[in-house]
Design an enzyme around this catalytic site. Sequence first.
Site, mmCIF file in Angstrom:
data_model
loop_
_atom_site.group_PDB
_atom_site.id
_atom_site.type_symbol
_atom_site.label_atom_id
_atom_site.label_comp_id
_atom_site.label_asym_id
_atom_site.label_seq_id
_atom_site.Cartn_x
_atom_site.Cartn_y
_atom_site.Cartn_z
ATOM 1 N N LYS A 101 -27.087 -23.301 4.196
ATOM 2 C CA LYS A 101 -28.620 -22.866 4.850
ATOM 3 C C LYS A 101 -29.317 -21.694 4.069
ATOM 4 C CE LYS A 101 -27.596 -24.842 9.301
ATOM 5 N NZ LYS A 101 -27.598 -24.241 10.918
ATOM 6 N N TYR A 108 -33.194 -33.351 11.021
ATOM 7 C CA TYR A 108 -32.818 -32.873 12.180
ATOM 8 C C TYR A 108 -33.233 -33.839 13.527
ATOM 9 C CZ TYR A 108 -30.668 -28.523 10.790
ATOM 10 O OH TYR A 108 -29.800 -27.423 10.159
ATOM 11 N N ASN A 122 -26.526 -19.497 10.463
ATOM 12 C CA ASN A 122 -25.257 -19.621 10.726
ATOM 13 C C ASN A 122 -24.560 -20.274 9.568
ATOM 14 O OD1 ASN A 122 -26.029 -22.217 10.979
ATOM 15 N ND2 ASN A 122 -25.062 -22.623 13.026
ATOM 16 N N HIS A 148 -24.540 -26.003 7.412
ATOM 17 C CA HIS A 148 -24.596 -27.419 8.167
ATOM 18 C C HIS A 148 -23.396 -28.238 7.717
ATOM 19 C CE1 HIS A 148 -26.453 -30.755 10.195
ATOM 20 N NE2 HIS A 148 -25.818 -31.471 9.315
ATOM 21 N N GLU A 189 -27.783 -38.108 7.197
ATOM 22 C CA GLU A 189 -28.203 -36.753 6.678
ATOM 23 C C GLU A 189 -28.230 -36.793 5.123
ATOM 24 O OE1 GLU A 189 -25.303 -34.368 8.750
ATOM 25 O OE2 GLU A 189 -26.445 -34.518 10.561
HETATM 26 N N1 LIG Z 1 -32.184 -21.189 18.701
HETATM 27 C C1 LIG Z 1 -31.334 -21.909 18.566
HETATM 28 N N2 LIG Z 1 -30.655 -22.644 17.750
HETATM 29 C C2 LIG Z 1 -29.753 -23.505 18.073
HETATM 30 C C3 LIG Z 1 -29.107 -23.869 19.432
HETATM 31 N N3 LIG Z 1 -28.105 -24.447 19.373
HETATM 32 C C4 LIG Z 1 -27.931 -24.594 18.037
HETATM 33 N N4 LIG Z 1 -28.758 -24.155 17.315
HETATM 34 C C5 LIG Z 1 -29.124 -24.328 15.824
HETATM 35 O O1 LIG Z 1 -29.211 -25.829 15.519
HETATM 36 C C6 LIG Z 1 -28.010 -26.286 14.564
HETATM 37 C C7 LIG Z 1 -27.517 -27.534 14.854
HETATM 38 O O2 LIG Z 1 -27.075 -27.867 16.136
HETATM 39 P P1 LIG Z 1 -25.717 -28.581 16.509
HETATM 40 O O3 LIG Z 1 -25.718 -29.788 15.826
HETATM 41 O O4 LIG Z 1 -25.569 -28.160 18.068
HETATM 42 O O5 LIG Z 1 -24.695 -27.522 15.873
HETATM 43 P P2 LIG Z 1 -23.825 -27.661 14.348
HETATM 44 O O6 LIG Z 1 -23.538 -29.070 14.548
HETATM 45 O O7 LIG Z 1 -22.366 -26.908 14.657
HETATM 46 O O8 LIG Z 1 -24.660 -26.882 13.393
HETATM 47 C C8 LIG Z 1 -27.177 -25.114 14.609
HETATM 48 O O9 LIG Z 1 -26.263 -24.862 13.397
HETATM 49 C C9 LIG Z 1 -27.817 -24.005 15.151
HETATM 50 O O10 LIG Z 1 -28.383 -23.208 14.069
HETATM 51 C C10 LIG Z 1 -29.759 -22.932 20.478
HETATM 52 O O11 LIG Z 1 -29.386 -22.936 21.633
HETATM 53 N N5 LIG Z 1 -31.002 -22.218 20.304
HETATM 54 MG MG LIG Z 2 -24.829 -30.783 14.375
#
Ligand SMILES: Nc1nc2c(ncn2[C@@H]2O[C@H](COP(=O)(O)OP(=O)(O)O)[C@@H](O)[C@H]2O)c(=O)[nH]1
Ligand SMILES: [Mg+2]
Length: 137
Positions: free
Chosen positions: A14, A54, A117, A120, A131
């Site tokens: 990222k 996304y 973080n 991805h 993706e």
């Molecule tokens: N602002 C915000 N960002 C979030 C939250 N949950 C997830 N994200 C972001 O959205 C990305 C995608 O979410 P997810 O697919 O659940 O997590 P990942 O697969 O571990 O990356 C995450 O990597 C975070 O950067 C949230 O509650 N608030």
């Molecule tokens: Mg994810």
Amino acid sequence: MSLPAVERTLIVVKPDAVARGLVGEIIGRFERRGLKPVEIKMQTVSKAKATQFYIVHKDKPFFGDLVSFISSGPSVGVVLEGRDAIALVRRVIGSTKSWEAAPGTIRGDFATGLLDNAIHASDSKESFDWESKTYFS
Ligand SMILES: Nc1nc2c(ncn2[C@@H]2O[C@H](COP(=O)(O)OP(=O)(O)O)[C@@H](O)[C@H]2O)c(=O)[nH]1
Ligand SMILES: [Mg+2]
């Protein structure tokens, strides 16, 4: 027992991690774990592409922030190949929330927030197909 199948998955370093000079470190961790990079692309994704990438999160309250963040600067997408690659890569990257990610995982060592973080990774064959098609288009 039989070995798990060879699979492909996608990781995206990222913009926060690219800006901090962590591209080599992060890709290197996967190489050292035996995963082979088979495609790589650096780009600043457009908001339109980020919206498609996304799309699974379109109804989440943070969708707009997610699209803005991933398109805020250069990112690096890598298709990785190896046995059980999808699940293995998810273990190597660690938990989504930086403060929960275990030390030794990529997020546990480099993530500084929730959007920022570091990385991805696809979480299923279906998400990899979508993706990778989107990121490499
Ligand atoms: N602002 C915000 N960002 C979030 C939250 N949950 C997830 N994200 C972001 O959205 C990305 C995608 O979410 P997810 O697919 O659940 O997590 P990942 O697969 O571990 O990356 C995450 O990597 C975070 O950067 C949230 O509650 N608030
Ligand atoms: Mg994810």
